[in-house]
Scaffold this motif. Structure first.
Motif, PDB file in Angstrom:
ATOM      1  N   HIS A 107      52.026  83.940  53.157  1.00  0.00           N
ATOM      2  CA  HIS A 107      51.620  82.986  54.188  1.00  0.00           C
ATOM      3  C   HIS A 107      50.346  82.311  53.692  1.00  0.00           C
ATOM      4  CE1 HIS A 107      53.739  85.215  57.729  1.00  0.00           C
ATOM      5  NE2 HIS A 107      54.579  84.635  56.898  1.00  0.00           N
ATOM      6  N   ALA A 108      50.421  81.016  53.428  1.00  0.00           N
ATOM      7  CA  ALA A 108      49.290  80.276  52.870  1.00  0.00           C
ATOM      8  C   ALA A 108      48.551  79.519  53.969  1.00  0.00           C
ATOM      9  CB  ALA A 108      49.779  79.310  51.803  1.00  0.00           C
ATOM     10  N   PHE A 109      47.249  79.743  54.032  1.00  0.00           N
ATOM     11  CA  PHE A 109      46.361  79.041  54.959  1.00  0.00           C
ATOM     12  C   PHE A 109      44.936  79.344  54.550  1.00  0.00           C
ATOM     13  CE2 PHE A 109      47.357  83.153  56.785  1.00  0.00           C
ATOM     14  CZ  PHE A 109      46.109  83.671  57.076  1.00  0.00           C
ATOM     15  N   SER A 110      43.990  78.625  55.095  1.00  0.00           N
ATOM     16  CA  SER A 110      42.577  78.885  54.815  1.00  0.00           C
ATOM     17  C   SER A 110      41.822  79.057  56.120  1.00  0.00           C
ATOM     18  CB  SER A 110      41.956  77.736  54.010  1.00  0.00           C
ATOM     19  OG  SER A 110      42.406  77.759  52.682  1.00  0.00           O
ATOM     20  N   TRP A 111      41.539  80.301  56.426  1.00  0.00           N
ATOM     21  CA  TRP A 111      40.679  80.628  57.564  1.00  0.00           C
ATOM     22  C   TRP A 111      39.394  81.187  56.995  1.00  0.00           C
ATOM     23  CZ3 TRP A 111      43.717  83.857  61.733  1.00  0.00           C
ATOM     24  CH2 TRP A 111      44.703  83.056  62.317  1.00  0.00           C
ATOM     25  N   TRP A 112      38.268  80.581  57.341  1.00  0.00           N
ATOM     26  CA  TRP A 112      36.999  81.118  56.870  1.00  0.00           C
ATOM     27  C   TRP A 112      35.876  80.402  57.571  1.00  0.00           C
ATOM     28  CZ3 TRP A 112      36.443  85.395  54.166  1.00  0.00           C
ATOM     29  CH2 TRP A 112      35.188  85.697  53.690  1.00  0.00           C
TER      30      TRP A 112
ATOM     31  N   PRO B 219      41.001  73.174  55.565  1.00  0.00           N
ATOM     32  CA  PRO B 219      42.045  72.714  54.650  1.00  0.00           C
ATOM     33  C   PRO B 219      42.329  73.814  53.612  1.00  0.00           C
ATOM     34  CG  PRO B 219      40.364  71.031  54.914  1.00  0.00           C
ATOM     35  CD  PRO B 219      39.851  72.271  55.581  1.00  0.00           C
ATOM     36  N   LEU B 220      43.531  73.866  53.137  1.00  0.00           N
ATOM     37  CA  LEU B 220      43.917  74.857  52.141  1.00  0.00           C
ATOM     38  C   LEU B 220      43.008  74.775  50.917  1.00  0.00           C
ATOM     39  CD1 LEU B 220      46.061  77.047  51.832  1.00  0.00           C
ATOM     40  CD2 LEU B 220      47.537  75.343  50.763  1.00  0.00           C
ATOM     41  N   SER B 221      42.575  73.584  50.597  1.00  0.00           N
ATOM     42  CA  SER B 221      41.712  73.384  49.428  1.00  0.00           C
ATOM     43  C   SER B 221      40.349  74.064  49.573  1.00  0.00           C
ATOM     44  CB  SER B 221      41.509  71.887  49.173  1.00  0.00           C
ATOM     45  OG  SER B 221      40.880  71.285  50.286  1.00  0.00           O
ATOM     46  N   ALA B 222      39.947  74.424  50.785  1.00  0.00           N
ATOM     47  CA  ALA B 222      38.641  75.056  50.996  1.00  0.00           C
ATOM     48  C   ALA B 222      38.548  76.424  50.327  1.00  0.00           C
ATOM     49  CB  ALA B 222      38.341  75.182  52.485  1.00  0.00           C
ATOM     50  N   ARG B 223      39.687  77.069  50.111  1.00  0.00           N
ATOM     51  CA  ARG B 223      39.702  78.358  49.398  1.00  0.00           C
ATOM     52  C   ARG B 223      40.543  78.246  48.122  1.00  0.00           C
ATOM     53  NH1 ARG B 223      40.264  83.450  53.311  1.00  0.00           N
ATOM     54  NH2 ARG B 223      39.142  84.431  51.603  1.00  0.00           N
TER      55      ARG B 223
ATOM     56  N   ARG C 292      49.524  66.378  53.405  1.00  0.00           N
ATOM     57  CA  ARG C 292      48.373  66.647  52.531  1.00  0.00           C
ATOM     58  C   ARG C 292      48.292  68.127  52.194  1.00  0.00           C
ATOM     59  NH1 ARG C 292      42.835  66.527  55.293  1.00  0.00           N
ATOM     60  NH2 ARG C 292      43.416  68.694  55.617  1.00  0.00           N
ATOM     61  N   GLU C 293      48.457  68.980  53.193  1.00  0.00           N
ATOM     62  CA  GLU C 293      48.379  70.422  52.968  1.00  0.00           C
ATOM     63  C   GLU C 293      49.534  70.905  52.080  1.00  0.00           C
ATOM     64  OE1 GLU C 293      45.626  72.742  54.555  1.00  0.00           O
ATOM     65  OE2 GLU C 293      45.140  70.754  53.767  1.00  0.00           O
ATOM     66  N   ALA C 294      50.724  70.337  52.281  1.00  0.00           N
ATOM     67  CA  ALA C 294      51.868  70.705  51.441  1.00  0.00           C
ATOM     68  C   ALA C 294      51.625  70.275  49.992  1.00  0.00           C
ATOM     69  CB  ALA C 294      53.150  70.081  51.989  1.00  0.00           C
ATOM     70  N   ALA C 295      51.054  69.100  49.790  1.00  0.00           N
ATOM     71  CA  ALA C 295      50.737  68.637  48.436  1.00  0.00           C
ATOM     72  C   ALA C 295      49.698  69.553  47.788  1.00  0.00           C
ATOM     73  CB  ALA C 295      50.240  67.195  48.468  1.00  0.00           C
ATOM     74  N   THR C 296      48.710  69.967  48.566  1.00  0.00           N
ATOM     75  CA  THR C 296      47.705  70.903  48.048  1.00  0.00           C
ATOM     76  C   THR C 296      48.357  72.210  47.647  1.00  0.00           C
ATOM     77  OG1 THR C 296      45.949  69.924  49.405  1.00  0.00           O
ATOM     78  CG2 THR C 296      45.584  72.170  48.608  1.00  0.00           C
ATOM     79  N   LEU C 297      49.248  72.722  48.494  1.00  0.00           N
ATOM     80  CA  LEU C 297      49.933  73.974  48.189  1.00  0.00           C
ATOM     81  C   LEU C 297      50.726  73.851  46.888  1.00  0.00           C
ATOM     82  CD1 LEU C 297      50.785  76.848  48.873  1.00  0.00           C
ATOM     83  CD2 LEU C 297      52.552  75.874  50.379  1.00  0.00           C
TER      84      LEU C 297
END
Length: 141
Positions: free
Chosen positions: A61-66, A73-77, A117-122
């Protein structure tokens, strides 16, 4: 048939050691676990848990919680995710499993408008290497 447990805090599988314990206790080859970075766990510790569990990871499960449950955004991690996917893809490439399923679980603000955008980052983070991710433009945008 395969069975995979969630990997969440406040559950029987709230960490790599607990998830491995449960999978081992069940004692069946088709029982696995999902993996995601545990909330509030620094990157190095999250990756250490992945290393311990990697033989049993069915999906990510891909996500960025912090910090906590602050959705970024996923790119944050990015650094943590790149390291995670390098480990997972290398493990799969070594013949240790089927193609890896990666689910984009949360996006900042639950805003479906930023999903592309998030899918492209992934896709960029996975890199389309040995994990069986189709090239950009096929399937999920």
């Amino acid at each position: 048939m395969a069975l995979a447990y969630e990997f969440h805090r406040n559950t029987l599988t709230d960490g790599a050691d607990h998830a491995l314990g449960l999978v081992d206790e069940v004692g069946l080859g088709g029982v696995h676990s999902y993996w995601q970075p545990p909330a509030d766990l620094p990157d190095a510790e999250a990756l250490s848990g992945l290393d311990a569990l990697i033989e049993r990871v069915a999906a990510v499960h891909a996500f960025s919680w912090w910090p906590g449950t602050t959705r970024l955004p996923l790119s944050a991690r990015e650094e943590m995710w790149r390291a995670a996917f390098e480990r997972l893809c290398a493990h799969r490439a070594a013949g240790a499993g089927a193609p890896l399923d990666v689910l984009l679980e949360f996006v900042p603000g639950d805003d479906e408008g930023i999903l592309p955008r998030e899918a492209a980052t992934l896709r960029a983070l996975v890199g389309g290497r040995a994990c069986g991710v189709p090239p950009a433009g096929h399937g999920v945008p």
